[in-house]
Scaffold this motif. Sequence first.
Motif, mmCIF file in Angstrom:
data_model
loop_
_atom_site.group_PDB
_atom_site.id
_atom_site.type_symbol
_atom_site.label_atom_id
_atom_site.label_comp_id
_atom_site.label_asym_id
_atom_site.label_seq_id
_atom_site.Cartn_x
_atom_site.Cartn_y
_atom_site.Cartn_z
ATOM 1 N N ALA A 403 0.831 -1.205 0.000
ATOM 2 C CA ALA A 403 0.000 0.000 0.000
ATOM 3 C C ALA A 403 0.865 1.254 0.000
ATOM 4 N N ILE A 404 1.964 1.204 0.734
ATOM 5 C CA ILE A 404 2.966 2.277 0.746
ATOM 6 C C ILE A 404 4.178 1.740 -0.004
ATOM 7 N N PRO A 405 4.666 2.433 -1.047
ATOM 8 C CA PRO A 405 5.697 1.850 -1.925
ATOM 9 C C PRO A 405 7.045 1.600 -1.250
ATOM 10 N N ALA A 406 7.734 0.619 -1.785
ATOM 11 C CA ALA A 406 9.132 0.344 -1.441
ATOM 12 C C ALA A 406 9.791 -0.252 -2.676
ATOM 13 N N GLY A 407 11.118 -0.237 -2.700
ATOM 14 C CA GLY A 407 11.839 -0.653 -3.893
ATOM 15 C C GLY A 407 12.729 -1.864 -3.693
ATOM 16 N N LEU A 408 12.886 -2.622 -4.755
ATOM 17 C CA LEU A 408 13.870 -3.699 -4.827
ATOM 18 C C LEU A 408 15.022 -3.192 -5.675
ATOM 19 N N MET A 409 16.218 -3.186 -5.108
ATOM 20 C CA MET A 409 17.373 -2.634 -5.819
ATOM 21 C C MET A 409 18.255 -3.751 -6.377
ATOM 22 N N LEU A 410 18.621 -3.589 -7.636
ATOM 23 C CA LEU A 410 19.573 -4.466 -8.298
ATOM 24 C C LEU A 410 20.846 -3.685 -8.547
ATOM 25 N N MET A 411 21.997 -4.270 -8.206
ATOM 26 C CA MET A 411 23.286 -3.602 -8.414
ATOM 27 C C MET A 411 24.195 -4.476 -9.258
ATOM 28 N N GLY A 412 24.954 -3.819 -10.147
ATOM 29 C CA GLY A 412 25.889 -4.534 -10.999
ATOM 30 C C GLY A 412 27.268 -3.903 -10.974
ATOM 31 N N GLN A 413 28.221 -4.609 -11.520
ATOM 32 C CA GLN A 413 29.598 -4.115 -11.572
ATOM 33 C C GLN A 413 29.700 -2.806 -12.343
ATOM 34 N N HIS A 414 30.731 -2.068 -12.042
ATOM 35 C CA HIS A 414 31.080 -0.844 -12.763
ATOM 36 C C HIS A 414 31.051 -1.095 -14.271
ATOM 37 N N GLY A 415 30.328 -0.261 -15.003
ATOM 38 C CA GLY A 415 30.341 -0.326 -16.460
ATOM 39 C C GLY A 415 29.404 -1.348 -17.082
ATOM 40 N N THR A 416 28.640 -2.074 -16.250
ATOM 41 C CA THR A 416 27.744 -3.099 -16.806
ATOM 42 C C THR A 416 26.311 -2.561 -16.921
ATOM 43 N N ASP A 417 26.181 -1.286 -17.192
ATOM 44 C CA ASP A 417 24.886 -0.605 -17.157
ATOM 45 C C ASP A 417 23.832 -1.261 -18.045
ATOM 46 N N ARG A 418 24.167 -1.497 -19.302
ATOM 47 C CA ARG A 418 23.161 -2.026 -20.226
ATOM 48 C C ARG A 418 22.766 -3.456 -19.863
ATOM 49 N N ARG A 419 23.711 -4.231 -19.408
ATOM 50 C CA ARG A 419 23.374 -5.604 -18.985
ATOM 51 C C ARG A 419 22.497 -5.565 -17.736
ATOM 52 N N LEU A 420 22.804 -4.673 -16.801
ATOM 53 C CA LEU A 420 21.967 -4.558 -15.608
ATOM 54 C C LEU A 420 20.539 -4.183 -15.992
ATOM 55 N N LEU A 421 20.406 -3.239 -16.920
ATOM 56 C CA LEU A 421 19.062 -2.840 -17.369
ATOM 57 C C LEU A 421 18.327 -4.003 -18.026
ATOM 58 N N ALA A 422 19.039 -4.809 -18.802
ATOM 59 C CA ALA A 422 18.416 -5.967 -19.452
ATOM 60 C C ALA A 422 17.935 -6.980 -18.421
ATOM 61 N N MET A 423 18.756 -7.216 -17.403
ATOM 62 C CA MET A 423 18.342 -8.133 -16.340
ATOM 63 C C MET A 423 17.192 -7.543 -15.537
ATOM 64 N N ALA A 424 17.235 -6.237 -15.313
ATOM 65 C CA ALA A 424 16.162 -5.564 -14.570
ATOM 66 C C ALA A 424 14.837 -5.676 -15.321
ATOM 67 N N LEU A 425 14.888 -5.633 -16.647
ATOM 68 C CA LEU A 425 13.670 -5.774 -17.451
ATOM 69 C C LEU A 425 13.030 -7.136 -17.208
ATOM 70 N N SER A 426 13.849 -8.165 -17.107
ATOM 71 C CA SER A 426 13.334 -9.510 -16.841
ATOM 72 C C SER A 426 12.747 -9.600 -15.431
ATOM 73 N N VAL A 427 13.445 -9.028 -14.468
ATOM 74 C CA VAL A 427 12.946 -9.037 -13.080
ATOM 75 C C VAL A 427 11.642 -8.264 -12.980
ATOM 76 N N GLU A 428 11.578 -7.122 -13.670
ATOM 77 C CA GLU A 428 10.370 -6.316 -13.672
ATOM 78 C C GLU A 428 9.168 -7.125 -14.174
ATOM 79 N N ARG A 429 9.352 -7.865 -15.242
ATOM 80 C CA ARG A 429 8.258 -8.661 -15.808
ATOM 81 C C ARG A 429 7.787 -9.721 -14.830
ATOM 82 N N ILE A 430 8.710 -10.301 -14.093
ATOM 83 C CA ILE A 430 8.353 -11.327 -13.112
ATOM 84 C C ILE A 430 7.602 -10.700 -11.939
ATOM 85 N N LEU A 431 8.078 -9.546 -11.483
ATOM 86 C CA LEU A 431 7.428 -8.880 -10.352
ATOM 87 C C LEU A 431 6.010 -8.433 -10.695
ATOM 88 N N SER A 432 5.813 -8.041 -11.948
ATOM 89 C CA SER A 432 4.505 -7.511 -12.320
ATOM 90 C C SER A 432 3.536 -8.606 -12.752
#
Length: 432
Positions: A403-432
């Motif tokens: 009811a009151i929002p909270a976040g799940l944080m995903l962290m990746g190695q330095h410079g792995t931005d696009r891969r982290l976003l790709a993995m986050a997209l998969s996690v997002e789909r599972i959460l939703s």
Amino acid sequence: MSKPNLTTLQRLEQILAHLKERQSDERVFTRVYANSARREAEASDKRIRGNKTLGPLDGRIVSIKDLFDITGEVTLAGSVIRNTALAAGEDALIVQRLRAAGAVIVGKTLMTEFAFTAVGLNPHHPVAGNAIDPLRIAGGSSTGAGISVAEGTSEISIGSDTGGSIRIPAALNGVTGFKPTAKRVPLQGAFPLSPSLDSVGPLARNVSDCAITDSVLAGEHPRMLDSVSLANLRIGVPHGVLFENMEPEVEKAFASGLRACEKAGAVIVECSIDDLIDAMAQATSIGSIAGIEASRIHAGWLHDNTLDVDQRVQRPLVRRLEISESDYIEIMMKRQLLVRDMDQRIKAYDLLALPTVPILAPTVEAVAEQEFYRETESLLLRNTQVANQFDLTAISLPMPGLAIPAGLMLMGQHGTDRRLLAMALSVERILS
């Protein structure tokens, strides 16, 4: 607020009408660019009709934090003492890139003074309450950015993140917030807090919008994101100090999110980074990197007690000004070694997962008490600042069922931005 099947101009007009209705009590935006935004929206609609779109960001309605330069106006960075500063000679580089990609800049959003605090209060402005419950805090320092995306007065908002200033308001307002690796997005034309730690990134309703915006901000060709299968993905969960003092609702939602990832084939692995966090705390025991660097930026006025400045900013920066340059250099050398050690430690995992913040947003009334304010700020920053201190990339995703929002944080190695976003997209789909 706006419907996706409407034209850009129609969506913009809905937003502007809403902002006009509350203009006598506007708490989220510090400036609204109605006229220029209409011109940009009309130009985008014309391109779209002619099949000459500039890419996936063309026609998206974007707000920017009040620390990015706009040609011809003073960049206030949340402070009244900058009212007499020189006007910007050109747009910040990220604003130039957004405009070139067809984004419609609707306005500037509220921030805490000089981006230095995380609770989200700025004494020079009326309190901007949480988008879900206005009696609760919205988080900072990108306060208005989180609210504006959550309430629909912008589709994407650009913030800055030095210790969690994108991810904290994203988590507390129930939206997605992405912090890139520090040097990925140029800081030219952004008022600094800590040049070593500052990152510029997006808040949006979903990972895809964050990814598109990130590519534009980084000067890359904007492209849609392909998700990554979670099968056999190794997710490290750094149990220990980062999981202390968790509110039961956050703990339950986080555990549910992990179970969903595991059900999708991910391998959940307990890991520990407490020793590295403790070493960083010891290295910065005389003062935080952000505080020391900010004290140098603001040295010219810090000892002037006649100025109208938030004392939650001025007092700690005055103390950090006393730290010697040799001590600062020693801290940065230790940090460099710890960044390397963290990189080695987390190589065994595709990503780390932890709560963005361990608590739900407390009420504005509760944080008026000074001791509780300090405790709240410490808890808000505790988990997010790890990514800044150790030069990682991180994203906060809203966790469902709260009811009151909270976040799940995903962290990746330095410079792995696009891969982290790709993995986050998969996690997002599972959460939703």
